[in-house]
Design an enzyme around this catalytic site. Structure first.
Site, mmCIF file in Angstrom:
data_model
loop_
_atom_site.group_PDB
_atom_site.id
_atom_site.type_symbol
_atom_site.label_atom_id
_atom_site.label_comp_id
_atom_site.label_asym_id
_atom_site.label_seq_id
_atom_site.Cartn_x
_atom_site.Cartn_y
_atom_site.Cartn_z
ATOM 1 N N ARG A 32 0.833 -1.203 0.000
ATOM 2 C CA ARG A 32 0.000 0.000 0.000
ATOM 3 C C ARG A 32 0.870 1.255 0.000
ATOM 4 N NH1 ARG A 32 -3.560 -1.507 5.202
ATOM 5 N NH2 ARG A 32 -1.582 -2.554 5.693
ATOM 6 N N LYS A 40 1.896 1.774 7.395
ATOM 7 C CA LYS A 40 2.211 0.905 8.530
ATOM 8 C C LYS A 40 3.163 1.583 9.504
ATOM 9 C CE LYS A 40 0.959 -2.566 9.354
ATOM 10 N NZ LYS A 40 -0.223 -2.840 10.217
ATOM 11 N N TYR A 79 -0.756 4.229 10.686
ATOM 12 C CA TYR A 79 -1.105 3.217 11.675
ATOM 13 C C TYR A 79 0.119 2.961 12.545
ATOM 14 C CZ TYR A 79 -5.341 2.092 9.022
ATOM 15 O OH TYR A 79 -6.564 2.158 8.393
ATOM 16 N N HIS A 131 -0.218 1.064 16.121
ATOM 17 C CA HIS A 131 -0.400 -0.177 16.885
ATOM 18 C C HIS A 131 0.713 -0.350 17.928
ATOM 19 C CE1 HIS A 131 -3.597 -1.314 14.161
ATOM 20 N NE2 HIS A 131 -2.795 -1.210 13.130
ATOM 21 N N GLU A 174 -5.460 4.425 13.945
ATOM 22 C CA GLU A 174 -6.375 3.508 14.622
ATOM 23 C C GLU A 174 -6.939 4.045 15.927
ATOM 24 O OE1 GLU A 174 -2.332 2.376 16.315
ATOM 25 O OE2 GLU A 174 -3.128 2.992 14.371
ATOM 26 N N SER A 178 -10.487 -2.427 8.391
ATOM 27 C CA SER A 178 -11.187 -3.504 9.098
ATOM 28 C C SER A 178 -12.155 -4.212 8.159
ATOM 29 C CB SER A 178 -11.948 -2.937 10.302
ATOM 30 O OG SER A 178 -11.063 -2.415 11.261
ATOM 31 N N ASP A 216 -20.010 -11.803 20.776
ATOM 32 C CA ASP A 216 -19.574 -10.484 21.222
ATOM 33 C C ASP A 216 -20.130 -10.253 22.625
ATOM 34 O OD1 ASP A 216 -18.479 -7.746 19.557
ATOM 35 O OD2 ASP A 216 -19.531 -7.368 21.437
ATOM 36 N N SER A 233 -20.880 -13.404 24.120
ATOM 37 C CA SER A 233 -19.607 -14.073 24.368
ATOM 38 C C SER A 233 -19.370 -14.278 25.866
ATOM 39 C CB SER A 233 -18.454 -13.256 23.782
ATOM 40 O OG SER A 233 -17.242 -13.971 23.880
ATOM 41 N N VAL A 282 -11.211 -9.218 17.746
ATOM 42 C CA VAL A 282 -11.443 -8.466 18.978
ATOM 43 C C VAL A 282 -10.570 -7.215 18.968
ATOM 44 C CG1 VAL A 282 -11.301 -8.528 21.495
ATOM 45 C CG2 VAL A 282 -12.005 -10.573 20.223
ATOM 46 N N ILE A 316 -7.419 -11.833 12.998
ATOM 47 C CA ILE A 316 -7.335 -10.476 12.442
ATOM 48 C C ILE A 316 -6.686 -9.528 13.440
ATOM 49 C CG2 ILE A 316 -8.669 -8.532 11.518
ATOM 50 C CD1 ILE A 316 -10.878 -10.500 10.774
ATOM 51 N N ILE A 346 -4.128 -9.748 15.167
ATOM 52 C CA ILE A 346 -2.710 -9.973 15.407
ATOM 53 C C ILE A 346 -1.899 -8.677 15.378
ATOM 54 C CG2 ILE A 346 -2.055 -10.420 13.003
ATOM 55 C CD1 ILE A 346 -0.870 -12.403 16.124
ATOM 56 N N ASP A 347 -2.358 -7.661 14.617
ATOM 57 C CA ASP A 347 -1.600 -6.408 14.598
ATOM 58 C C ASP A 347 -1.782 -5.614 15.886
ATOM 59 O OD1 ASP A 347 -4.186 -5.496 14.209
ATOM 60 O OD2 ASP A 347 -3.777 -4.495 12.302
ATOM 61 N N ARG A 349 0.840 -16.240 16.312
ATOM 62 C CA ARG A 349 2.033 -15.398 16.176
ATOM 63 C C ARG A 349 2.009 -14.805 14.779
ATOM 64 N NH1 ARG A 349 5.287 -18.335 12.914
ATOM 65 N NH2 ARG A 349 5.261 -20.627 13.084
ATOM 66 N N ASN A 366 -0.649 -7.682 8.193
ATOM 67 C CA ASN A 366 -1.138 -6.597 7.326
ATOM 68 C C ASN A 366 -1.997 -7.206 6.223
ATOM 69 O OD1 ASN A 366 1.157 -7.803 6.176
ATOM 70 N ND2 ASN A 366 1.674 -5.987 4.981
#
Length: 372
Positions: free
Chosen positions: A15, A75, A94, A96, A118, A134, A198, A220, A239, A267, A269-270, A279, A300
């Site tokens: 990107r 990123k 982003y 994170h 984010e 997302s 959820d 959830s 989540v 999803i 993981i970032d 991982r 990503n």
């Protein structure tokens, strides 16, 4: 102001932070736009298109970072990029940081003002700059799950939609936000038997109202996760706690209880991941097998469809980028949601959730930067 767009250098990140349309908006406001040569090629955007929009092409990332007052990225900055940041620079990307504490340390030491897409948060709690990625990540998660359920990829050999007389795949999506809902939407469209978990019953009610029973909704809980994960063919973790590390909601014991050849897609993981056994992986080597379960945890995911993702990202970031180029104080006055987006400034962490996640002191950005 000089606005810079470097080429992304994170592994397999194609990107770019601005399209030529975005460059045109910035130049129309009197700003100079520097784009590193080749920055858009991964997104199928040639240098010539940026030049036609009024941007200037420069040879290296060093040229961008040395001259730009505002750096636009996609990123989190890699170590070599952090080393090029100046205290006078504003970085918009982003970040994170809860998942990447080493980058956080580097950004604090740089003195730069770092604004995270984010954690730009509207008064209603929505995240306008995270939403399009997302949506893409969620839709691609369902595709990745379907692909990896195929036997040659290590999966159980289950077709998402089944066929007449044979049950469809059971898909469990944990998290009913934008990513989770989009994952469920695509999985449901493939014909899968989809359940969304959820903790927010109001959100589940909204999903049920919109989709009218095409997806099951479950509040959830530990018991619900134990039950539904163990019976799933595909589990998608989506989540999110804005700015914080994702809470682990699927344990290693849950993974052990899954059927051999089942698939996990994380999803989250970032943001550190919401599945204990996940991982971070890459697009080149997206999966690994643990406890006979295929794990897909690419950090990503939208980077695999960079043309779509770049245009979607620019659609939402550009009004903010133009405002920031016009001046930080004016930008935060016009768009107060930018204030929680400021994660680092003047050698301090300036987002409270990020500070708690990193275990460091929080300093209010409004006071630190004298914002109105």
């Amino acid at each position: 102001m000089i606005v810079g767009v470097p080429t992304e250098i994170k592994n397999e990140e194609y990107r770019v932070a601005s399209t030529p349309v975005g460059a045109r908006e910035l130049t129309a406001h009197g700003h100079t736009v520097l784009v590193q040569t080749g920055a858009g090629l991964g997104s199928s955007i040639p240098d010539e298109d940026y030049v036609a929009a009024g941007a200037q092409i420069v040879a290296t990332a060093a040229d961008v970072f040395a001259q730009a007052d505002l750096v636009l990225k996609v990123k989190e900055p890699q170590p070599i990029e952090i080393d090029m940041l100046r205290a006078e620079t504003t970085l918009f990307t982003y970040l994170h940081l809860a998942a990447y504490p080493a980058q956080a340390e580097g950004l604090i030491a740089s003195g730069a003002t770092c604004i995270a897409y984010e954690t730009v948060e509207l008064a209603d709690g929505s995240l306008p700059l995270l939403a399009p990625m997302s949506e893409i990540a969620g839709r691609m998660a369902a595709q990745a799950g379907a692909y990896n359920l195929e036997r040659p990829k290590g999966g159980r050999g289950v077709l998402m939609g089944g066929v007449p007389g044979v049950a469809p795949a059971r898909v469990v999506v944990i998290g009913g936000g934008s990513a989770g809902t989009n994952a469920a939407l695509v999985a449901s469209g493939m014909g899968a038997d989809v359940t969304i978990l959820d903790i927010n019953v109001a959100r589940l009610r909204q999903i049920d109202d919109v989709h009218r029973g095409r997806m099951k909704t479950i509040r959830s809980s530990i018991a619900a996760i134990d039950d539904f994960v163990s019976r799933a063919d595909l589990v998608i973790g989506a989540v999110l706690v804005p700015g914080a590390r994702a809470p682990v909601v699927v344990t290693e014991d849950n993974i052990r209880a899954m059927k051999p050849g089942s698939v996990i897609v994380d999803i989250s993981i970032d943001q550190g991941g919401c599945i204990e056994t996940a991982r971070e992986t890459s697009h080149t080597e997206p999966t690994y097998v643990l406890h006979d379960v295929v794990h897909y945890a690419v950090g990503n995911i939208p980077g695999a469809v960079p043309n779509t993702a770049t245009y979607a990202l620019t659609n939402v970031t550009m009004p903010y980028a133009v405002a920031l180029a016009d001046g930080l104080e004016g930008a935060t006055a016009r768009f107060p949601e930018l204030i929680p987006g400021i994660n680092v400034a003047n050698y301090k962490i300036t987002n409270e959730t990020v500070a708690v996640s990193l275990g460091v002191d929080f300093v209010d950005p409004g006071e630190l930067l004298s914002l109105g």
